[in-house]
Enzyme design. Structure first.
Site, short mmCIF file in Angstrom:
data_model
loop_
_atom_site.label_atom_id
_atom_site.label_comp_id
_atom_site.label_asym_id
_atom_site.label_seq_id
_atom_site.Cartn_x
_atom_site.Cartn_y
_atom_site.Cartn_z
N GLY A 90 36.95 41.00 32.06
CA GLY A 90 37.42 41.98 31.25
C GLY A 90 37.61 41.54 29.97
N ARG A 154 30.88 40.90 34.66
CA ARG A 154 31.65 40.17 35.70
C ARG A 154 30.68 39.54 37.10
NH1 ARG A 154 37.05 41.53 35.72
NH2 ARG A 154 37.69 43.41 34.55
N ASP A 185 39.15 33.44 37.72
CA ASP A 185 37.72 33.61 38.59
C ASP A 185 36.70 32.81 37.62
OD1 ASP A 185 38.55 34.31 41.01
OD2 ASP A 185 38.76 36.28 40.10
N LYS A 211 41.52 33.61 29.50
CA LYS A 211 41.84 34.80 28.93
C LYS A 211 42.00 35.76 29.83
CE LYS A 211 38.95 37.17 29.88
NZ LYS A 211 38.30 38.03 31.12
N THR A 212 43.31 36.64 29.79
CA THR A 212 43.43 37.56 30.59
C THR A 212 44.39 38.48 30.19
OG1 THR A 212 44.01 38.60 32.96
CG2 THR A 212 44.63 36.19 32.35
N ASP A 214 46.49 39.95 31.94
CA ASP A 214 47.37 40.20 33.00
C ASP A 214 48.41 39.20 32.89
OD1 ASP A 214 45.85 42.28 33.67
OD2 ASP A 214 45.15 41.29 35.59
N ARG A 263 46.71 43.28 38.71
CA ARG A 263 46.28 43.33 39.89
C ARG A 263 47.08 42.70 40.73
NH1 ARG A 263 40.77 40.83 40.93
NH2 ARG A 263 41.80 39.18 41.81
#
Length: 553
Positions: A90, A154, A185, A211-212, A214, A263
């Site tokens: 993402g 993805r 991941d 990177k995220t 979240d 998530r």
């Protein structure tokens, strides 16, 4: 994406094109930096070290590295580099600046260096779809949001033929390095590629970048203090939440349920709560630690709503993470069993629910049948590439509204509740992923790109670029490299035990959560809403950092 036509910009975008990121002192003269091994020697992993060591015999145990300034330590004449870069997973604000930082590094050491962008994410590496990123292309994306310079995806490089194709394409392009910009991941994939390339004697070095949005890719003790994009996204969400809070406090007739990205961890919800002061904020990790059921969560929220109603306040703001449902222990056990059943296959779409009903254990079947029809259907939706439930498609906020409505109706009949309950639901996700990056993310990502280039030039592989000491002025930030295996353990994925980078969950003993706990009762009863405003690019608040980062430091 592949043609790179000249982009159109607003006035703000044009101004951001000319922003020059600040960099740590060690990166201010790229020709004279060097990498040194930190004290401590051989490293281990966060968990299952024996298993990880066996799975990564070539890259396990590498030392931590630091970037320092040297005095012409390197030979005056340095060789040009050919480095590939791929955006994976993402989007997150700042990805373009990683690429800009990487581009500027390799051009600073030799003008004939080349940066090759793989198109559409990991599938570009597998299929060999790439573009040469020239100065005219890169300059269009400086300090801009999104991943549209080369696109993302993805897909996973996991099958034997995927690794073979990746080796062939990296060899064909004569790459000295491959930089993988992604989340846990994607960086797990980078670790697997680094191991595979070494095993097959490829010269291509593989480096990961954290990177995220979240915020769950970090390891503070090893200088991975945050993932990029978290700062920008939480500032965007906080502004939106605060606007809704002001509206709620003005109209005084609705409860606004806001589901936020996250998530597997509740960092976004916690940070937004710290910045905006909602009446209720659910932290998934706390729900799991208390082993709360859906009914207990509902009753706890109803208690706050009923107490506010006694004061004539039939309105408020409620925040929850998108992954909340997986933190409810009883639901988590059910989801894991459903995942195992689906992973075994032999299920066709028309009979999937009947197949699940007849295959589940007795206890989980009873729970499954007790759930609302909408939730049962959402739990059976197609899994993501990693075998996980797509929690972004589970409308937990609407489920809670339904359960709370039913409970308050019951309480009203029993004389326990005398208010009016009307609710509106919101989901903030994509709104925060591709915004113009904050100054923090612009600076942080540019530095990460510099470091990734330095790691490749130094012949390092299986590392994550890191920049730490982030609460200090930028000039005092510390750059280096962390072995990817340091962040790993073994987890159950798609019915199999697999090595993965462990997600960093909200620490219930940490200062950010404790700060929240001390204030949430007051926030529950009062309208202590705070509006931090939109992201600022200039002025006294333009370099603000997240409260999570400040408190953790």
């Amino acid at each position: 994406m592949a043609e790179h036509q000249k982009k159109r910009y607003s006035g703000v975008q044009r101004q951001r094109l000319h922003y020059i990121p600040s960099v740590p002192a060690a990166l201010q003269q790229l020709r004279y930096i060097r990498l040194v091994t930190e004290n401590g020697g051989r490293t281990s992993s966060l968990g299952d070290s024996e298993a990880i060591a066996k799975l990564f015999p070539f890259t396990f145990g590498q030392p931590l590295l630091s970037v320092t300034r040297g005095k012409q330590i390197r030979p005056p004449k340095r060789q040009p580099l050919r480095i590939g870069v791929v955006l994976s997973g993402g989007q997150a604000a700042g990805g373009h600046n990683v690429i800009c930082g990487l581009f500027d590094y390799i051009k600073a050491i030799h003008h004939d260096s080349s940066l090759i962008g793989f198109l559409g994410g990991p599938i570009g590496v597998i299929k060999g779809n790439s573009v040469n990123l020239t100065e005219s292309i890169v300059d269009q994306y400086r300090n801009q949001g999104g991943f549209d310079i080369i696109g993302t995806g993805r897909d996973k490089i996991e099958k034997k033929e995927h690794f073979e194709a990746s080796r062939q394409n990296c060899t064909r392009l004569d790459l000295d390095g491959l930089v993988v910009i992604g989340g846990d991941d994607s960086n797990t994939n980078a670790a697997l590629l680094a191991e595979d390339f070494l095993q097959n004697q490829l010269k291509t070095k593989v480096i990961g970048v954290p990177k995220t949005i979240d915020g769950d890719l970090k390891d503070i003790k090893n200088s991975v203090e945050t993932s990029f994009g978290f700062d920008s996204a939480t500032k965007i969400y906080s502004h939106l939440i605060a606007n809704i809070a002001t509206d709620s406090n003005s109209a005084r007739k609705y409860y606004h349920f806001v589901r936020l990205m996250g998530r597997s961890a509740s960092h976004i919800t916690l940070e937004c709560a710290l910045r905006t002061h909602p009446n209720i904020a659910l932290i998934g990790e706390e729900v799991e630690a208390k082993r709360q059921t859906l009914q207990q969560i509902t009753d706890e929220m109803c208690t706050v709503i009923a107490r506010r109603a006694e004061k004539g306040k039939n309105f408020g703001i409620i925040l929850l993470p998108e992954g909340l449902i997986e933190f409810v222990p009883e639901i988590n056990v059910l989801i894991k069993e459903i995942n195992e059943i689906i992973a075994k296959g032999n299920i066709t779409a028309p009979n999937i629910e009947q197949h699940i009903r007849t295959t589940l254990s007795n206890e989980n079947r009873k729970l499954f049948e007790s759930l609302p029809d909408s939730l049962r259907g959402e739990l059976l939706l197609e899994r993501d590439p990693h075998g996980n439930v797509q929690v972004s498609k589970i409308e937990t906020e609407k489920l809670l509204i339904l359960l709370i409505s039913q409970r308050l109706e019951q309480w009203a009949k029993e004389g326990k509740y005398k208010g009016k309950f009307a609710a509106l639901s919101h989901f903030f996700g994509y709104e925060g992923r591709c915004c113009l990056p904050s100054n923090f993310d612009s600076n942080y990502c540019y530095a990460l790109g510099n470091v990734a280039g330095a790691l490749v030039e130094a012949g390092k592989t299986g590392y994550m670029a890191s920049v730490g000491n982030l609460t200090a002025p930028v000039s005092e930030w510390k750059a280096g490299g962390v072995p990817l295996t340091v962040l790993m353990n073994v987890e159950r994925r798609a019915g199999k035990n697999k090595p993965v980078i462990r997600k960093a969950l909200v620490d219930l003993e940490g200062r950010p959560f404790h700060y929240f706990v001390k204030r949430r009762e007051k926030w529950g009863m009062k309208e202590d809403y705070v509006n931090p405003g939109p992201i600022q690019f200039y002025g006294p608040n333009s370099d603000d950092k997240t409260l999570t980062l400040l408190l953790e430091s």
